[in-house]
Scaffold this active site. Structure first.
Site, PDB file in Angstrom:
ATOM      1  N   CYS A   2      41.342  40.235  28.423  1.00 12.43           N
ATOM      2  CA  CYS A   2      40.728  40.500  27.121  1.00 12.43           C
ATOM      3  C   CYS A   2      40.346  39.191  26.439  1.00 12.43           C
ATOM      4  O   CYS A   2      40.865  38.143  26.737  1.00 12.43           O
ATOM      5  CB  CYS A   2      41.705  41.239  26.213  1.00 12.43           C
ATOM      6  SG  CYS A   2      42.290  42.764  26.909  1.00 12.43           S
ATOM      7  N   ARG A  27      35.459  36.061  31.091  1.00 15.51           N
ATOM      8  CA  ARG A  27      36.814  36.563  31.376  1.00 15.51           C
ATOM      9  C   ARG A  27      36.782  37.980  31.953  1.00 15.51           C
ATOM     10  O   ARG A  27      37.792  38.485  32.432  1.00 15.51           O
ATOM     11  CB  ARG A  27      37.663  36.554  30.098  1.00 15.51           C
ATOM     12  CG  ARG A  27      37.820  35.181  29.471  1.00 15.51           C
ATOM     13  CD  ARG A  27      38.235  35.288  28.003  1.00 15.51           C
ATOM     14  NE  ARG A  27      39.601  35.718  27.857  1.00 15.51           N
ATOM     15  CZ  ARG A  27      40.646  34.877  27.786  1.00 15.51           C
ATOM     16  NH1 ARG A  27      40.435  33.588  27.848  1.00 15.51           N
ATOM     17  NH2 ARG A  27      41.872  35.322  27.668  1.00 15.51           N
ATOM     18  N   TRP A  75      39.721  44.155  28.578  1.00 19.95           N
ATOM     19  CA  TRP A  75      39.911  44.358  30.018  1.00 19.95           C
ATOM     20  C   TRP A  75      41.029  45.396  30.103  1.00 19.95           C
ATOM     21  O   TRP A  75      42.192  45.081  29.850  1.00 19.95           O
ATOM     22  CB  TRP A  75      40.313  43.035  30.671  1.00 19.95           C
ATOM     23  CG  TRP A  75      40.722  43.137  32.100  1.00 19.95           C
ATOM     24  CD1 TRP A  75      41.978  43.323  32.595  1.00 19.95           C
ATOM     25  CD2 TRP A  75      39.874  43.070  33.245  1.00 19.95           C
ATOM     26  NE1 TRP A  75      41.976  43.368  33.953  1.00 19.95           N
ATOM     27  CE2 TRP A  75      40.700  43.224  34.394  1.00 19.95           C
ATOM     28  CE3 TRP A  75      38.525  42.910  33.438  1.00 19.95           C
ATOM     29  CZ2 TRP A  75      40.200  43.199  35.689  1.00 19.95           C
ATOM     30  CZ3 TRP A  75      38.033  42.880  34.735  1.00 19.95           C
ATOM     31  CH2 TRP A  75      38.848  43.027  35.829  1.00 19.95           C
ATOM     32  N   ASN A 101      45.513  41.029  23.144  1.00 20.02           N
ATOM     33  CA  ASN A 101      45.370  40.704  24.564  1.00 20.02           C
ATOM     34  C   ASN A 101      46.785  40.674  25.119  1.00 20.02           C
ATOM     35  O   ASN A 101      47.634  39.968  24.603  1.00 20.02           O
ATOM     36  CB  ASN A 101      44.689  39.335  24.717  1.00 20.02           C
ATOM     37  CG  ASN A 101      44.504  38.964  26.192  1.00 20.02           C
ATOM     38  OD1 ASN A 101      44.736  39.803  27.069  1.00 20.02           O
ATOM     39  ND2 ASN A 101      44.116  37.735  26.452  1.00 20.02           N
ATOM     40  N   GLY A 102      47.054  41.497  26.148  1.00 16.88           N
ATOM     41  CA  GLY A 102      48.400  41.479  26.745  1.00 16.88           C
ATOM     42  C   GLY A 102      48.857  42.899  27.054  1.00 16.88           C
ATOM     43  O   GLY A 102      48.072  43.845  27.006  1.00 16.88           O
ATOM     44  N   GLU A 488      43.654  36.197  57.011  1.00 15.96           N
ATOM     45  CA  GLU A 488      43.194  35.936  55.642  1.00 15.96           C
ATOM     46  C   GLU A 488      42.861  34.458  55.468  1.00 15.96           C
ATOM     47  O   GLU A 488      41.851  34.104  54.868  1.00 15.96           O
ATOM     48  CB  GLU A 488      44.248  36.386  54.645  1.00 15.96           C
ATOM     49  CG  GLU A 488      44.010  36.026  53.197  1.00 15.96           C
ATOM     50  CD  GLU A 488      42.705  36.566  52.615  1.00 15.96           C
ATOM     51  OE1 GLU A 488      42.064  37.432  53.250  1.00 15.96           O
ATOM     52  OE2 GLU A 488      42.296  36.081  51.547  1.00 15.96           O
ATOM     53  N   LYS A 492      39.219  32.945  54.348  1.00 18.20           N
ATOM     54  CA  LYS A 492      39.030  32.015  53.227  1.00 18.20           C
ATOM     55  C   LYS A 492      38.202  30.815  53.679  1.00 18.20           C
ATOM     56  O   LYS A 492      37.240  30.416  53.039  1.00 18.20           O
ATOM     57  CB  LYS A 492      40.388  31.528  52.699  1.00 18.20           C
ATOM     58  CG  LYS A 492      41.154  32.557  51.899  1.00 18.20           C
ATOM     59  CD  LYS A 492      40.598  32.815  50.519  1.00 18.20           C
ATOM     60  CE  LYS A 492      39.803  34.039  50.297  1.00 18.20           C
ATOM     61  NZ  LYS A 492      40.007  35.301  50.784  1.00 18.20           N
ATOM     62  N   GLU A 495      34.472  31.761  54.574  1.00 17.86           N
ATOM     63  CA  GLU A 495      33.573  32.275  53.522  1.00 17.86           C
ATOM     64  C   GLU A 495      33.246  31.227  52.460  1.00 17.86           C
ATOM     65  O   GLU A 495      32.238  31.343  51.778  1.00 17.86           O
ATOM     66  CB  GLU A 495      34.130  33.531  52.867  1.00 17.86           C
ATOM     67  CG  GLU A 495      35.366  33.359  52.032  1.00 17.86           C
ATOM     68  CD  GLU A 495      35.750  34.671  51.326  1.00 17.86           C
ATOM     69  OE1 GLU A 495      34.867  35.428  50.914  1.00 17.86           O
ATOM     70  OE2 GLU A 495      36.944  34.920  51.202  1.00 17.86           O
ATOM     71  N   HIS A 511      45.948  34.736  76.111  1.00 19.56           N
ATOM     72  CA  HIS A 511      45.037  35.764  76.666  1.00 19.56           C
ATOM     73  C   HIS A 511      43.589  35.380  76.435  1.00 19.56           C
ATOM     74  O   HIS A 511      42.739  36.235  76.219  1.00 19.56           O
ATOM     75  CB  HIS A 511      45.360  37.121  76.028  1.00 19.56           C
ATOM     76  CG  HIS A 511      46.766  37.554  76.274  1.00 19.56           C
ATOM     77  ND1 HIS A 511      47.203  38.029  77.494  1.00 19.56           N
ATOM     78  CD2 HIS A 511      47.846  37.513  75.472  1.00 19.56           C
ATOM     79  CE1 HIS A 511      48.494  38.299  77.415  1.00 19.56           C
ATOM     80  NE2 HIS A 511      48.918  38.008  76.205  1.00 19.56           N
ATOM     81  N   LYS A 610      30.526  39.231  44.945  1.00 18.03           N
ATOM     82  CA  LYS A 610      31.932  39.468  44.593  1.00 18.03           C
ATOM     83  C   LYS A 610      32.333  40.888  44.957  1.00 18.03           C
ATOM     84  O   LYS A 610      33.435  41.144  45.386  1.00 18.03           O
ATOM     85  CB  LYS A 610      32.163  39.224  43.101  1.00 18.03           C
ATOM     86  CG  LYS A 610      33.609  39.428  42.656  1.00 18.03           C
ATOM     87  CD  LYS A 610      34.559  38.513  43.410  1.00 18.03           C
ATOM     88  CE  LYS A 610      36.021  38.833  43.138  1.00 18.03           C
ATOM     89  NZ  LYS A 610      36.917  38.120  44.092  1.00 18.03           N
TER      90      LYS A 610
END
Ligand code: AGP
Length: 615
Positions: A2, A27, A75, A101-102, A488, A492, A495, A511, A610
């Site tokens: 937020c 944000r 948010w 906010n929170g 992963e 990273k 990309e 193998h 995104k």
């Protein structure tokens, strides 16, 4: 997350607040609103959508010259994005308005108490509970707003940054914070309050960054007063002269959003645990499971559908759920699942994992699972996103907006939710012993500070990255829970640095892939003490004997791998099940610094979006 902007001074407040909200759009948010005081009354306008939508709403109302206003970009964490749940929120009497906010963890019990005292609620937000709690204290005790806010906040558990206004005292604002930032700009006969300094940078460089559990009473024409919430004692605030640029502040002083989000992970994991891991009772509480536990306890199979990094989190879930809950787990690429006419049984549970909640392949997979009668559970980061709405129920990661295209805090908070689910069901099914459950709960609570500790090796990792800037290829190896982390880590690197990288189970080397090893081929090996350590060490020896260059992720104090690897990145000891929350951190930093050294656009890598909302 937020955004808050408030103004009290001698200029027209609305344009300052609206432009300030636009400065906070980075944000991420889903609804917005503004309240201003004019001709002796409060005017509040709110809308789902963007600040530009709010401007259209305001254009339909008479012009005014109010010099006090507060605005908010929301948010959503409690209650879906809509006009009612948008802030500012107003108290029952209409006298008080608040922006927040929170997360108020104990809002449900506070709301019940207030309802017993006759308060009524329009929204699903914890914020509306807070503003009515303040009103209740004010009415009960007949005290001023600042004191009422201080007394009310002493009853609150959770995180907050708030600004409160009382229309009966239009020359005053009260601001307070715990766990969410608030900056107060001091101008000539004017005050600004915002989530960071970007909304008022052009008006003043003099800023008070409100400290934890501090409350500020701001009065027109008077010096600001700052009190400690705990005991109401007054303190002299430190006034800082801002040096940072606008863009710099939006990134929190970091060079890129991705680096900021890597460093936000301790807080993001903490926020995801908040209100769900009740450590003093040693209890995990997840309403989405409690309301559907028959589904999960009766499940004969769990099928996980996801893409990219979220698919890697699904692989971690396969190991963790099979260990903790002892039922078979299948992890499917959503893009493959949707076209395979999958076989589903009535007692299957499908779990969809998605940061954005808008990934087209994952949405399609969910719809197919539902057409076949499956119960679908969602793990999303965006409240009110498509996936959060089309699944039967689910659990939000409270990572806050992830701006960088490369997922970082989304991955670790997804695994945090997976751990919560595994512990909850393992205890309910009795497949986790009480002692193991308690040990895992304690360990999970300590993960944020272990992540914090790993982040202190940032400078060392930056130097290691220099040796791999020119690499053309890279192999990532891990076993057990660390195999998904190897995948992963490779994702990273490829990309954001455009270096071709592949992840493998460490034992898979013989193998085929070992044919790739030579002194040009860097190999990243996850070799933590728990997790087939001796076998990974022999894999490292095989690579070493073929002149491969080795970066090893090791447990603190490791000596054996240090003898073999070219570089060792140390992490604190953990159980095998929670290792992914830690071993992924150095790999995020390594890929970040290699990409930066290669001059790549880290936050917006080429060809990537995104959220992949198309096939
Ligand atoms: C990972 O760094 C990428 N951003 C990408 O693989 C992403 O995880 C994938 O597109 C899935 O997105 P979602 O989690 O929003 O569904």
């Amino acid at each position: 997350m937020c955004g808050i902007v408030a103004y009290l001074g001698n200029k027209a407040a609305e344009p300052i607040v609206i432009n300030g909200l636009k400065r906070l759009e980075y944000r991420g948010y889903d609804s917005t609103g503004i309240a201003y005081f004019d001709d002796q009354s409060m005017h509040t306008h709110k809308t789902k959508g963007k600040v530009s939508d709010l401007e259209e709403v305001l254009a339909q109302h008479p012009k005014h010259h109010s010099t006090v206003a507060m605005g908010h970009t929301r948010w959503a964490t409690h209650g879906v994005p809509n006009n009612v749940n948008a802030h500012p929120q107003t108290s029952n009497s209409g006298n008080l308005v608040i922006v927040h906010n929170g997360i108020i963890e104990n809002y449900a019990s506070l709301k019940k108490e207030l309802q017993h005292r006759g308060f009524q609620f329009q929204s699903d937000t914890d914020t509306e509970v807070l503003v009515n709690l303040i009103e209740d204290v004010q009415q009960q005790k007949g005290i001023k707003l600042g004191k009422a806010v201080q007394v009310a906040l002493s009853q609150v558990i959770g995180a907050y940054a708030i600004v409160v206004f009382d229309r009966r005292k239009p020359n005053e604002l009260v601001a307070a914070r715990l766990g969410s930032p608030l900056a107060i700009g001091l101008g000539e006969e004017e005050f600004f309050v915002a989530s960071d300094a970007t909304p008022f940078l052009e008006y003043t460089k003099n800023v008070i960054y409100l400290e934890e559990e501090h409350l500020a009473i701001i009065r027109r024409g008077k010096k600001i007063k700052v009190h400690k919430i705990k005991d109401d004692s007054q303190i002299t605030p430190y006034i800082e002269e801002l040096q940072m640029s606008l863009e710099n502040i939006q990134k929190g002083g970091y060079d890129h959003f991705m680096l900021k989000e890597i460093f936000e992970q301790p807080k993001a994991i903490q926020d995801t645990l908040r209100g769900r891991l009740l450590s003093n009772e040693g209890v995990i509480t997840l309403s989405s499971l409690r309301e559907h536990d028959n589904r999960f306890l009766g499940a004969k199979r769990i099928i996980i559908v996801a893409c990219g990094t979220s698919w890697h989190a699904g692989l971690v879930a396969e190991y963790l759920f099979e260990e903790f809950i002892r039922i078979p787990v299948e992890v499917e690429y959503a893009s493959e699942f949707r076209y395979r006419d999958p076989i589903l049984y009535p007692d299957d549970v499908v779990i969809a994992i998605s940061q954005s909640g808008e990934t087209a392949d994952t949405i399609a997979a969910i719809n197919i699972a539902k057409e076949k009668g499956a119960f679908v559970y969602g793990i999303c980061n965006v409240v009110g996103s498509t996936i959060s709405r089309i699944t039967d129920t689910g659990c939000y990661t409270h990572a806050g907006p992830e701006i960088g295209v490369a997922s970082t805090k989304a991955f670790t908070t997804q695994i945090t939710v997976i751990a919560l689910i595994g512990l909850y069901l393992g205890k309910a099914k009795g497949t986790l012993s009480r002692s193991a459950y308690q040990a895992y709960v304690t360990e999970l609570e300590n993960i944020p500070q272990k992540v914090e500790r790993i982040l202190t090796s940032q400078a060392f990792i930056e130097t290691v990255a220099q040796s791999f800037e020119a690499a053309q290829n890279c192999i990532y190896l891990g076993r057990g829970y660390n195999f998904p982390v190897a995948l992963e880590g490779a994702l990273k690197l490829k990309e954001i640095s455009y270096i071709h990288a592949e992840g493998y189970p460490a034992a898979e080397m013989k193998h085929g892939p070992i044919a790739l090893i030579d002194k040009e081929m860097p190999v990243v090996v996850i070799a933590t003490k728990k997790g087939h350590y001796e076998k990974v060490v022999s894999n490292i020896q095989e690579i070493k004997s073929r002149e491969g260059r080795i970066i090893a992720i090791v447990s603190e104090g490791d000596t054996q791998v240090k003898e073999l690897a070219d570089y060792c990145l140390e992490i604190p000891e953990s159980s095998e099940a929670f290792a992914p929350l830690l071993t992924t951190i150095p790999l995020q930093l390594l890929s970040y610094y290699i990409a930066v050294q290669r001059g790549c656009n880290v936050d917006q890598p080429r060809n990537l979006a995104k959220s992949v909302t198309v096939e």
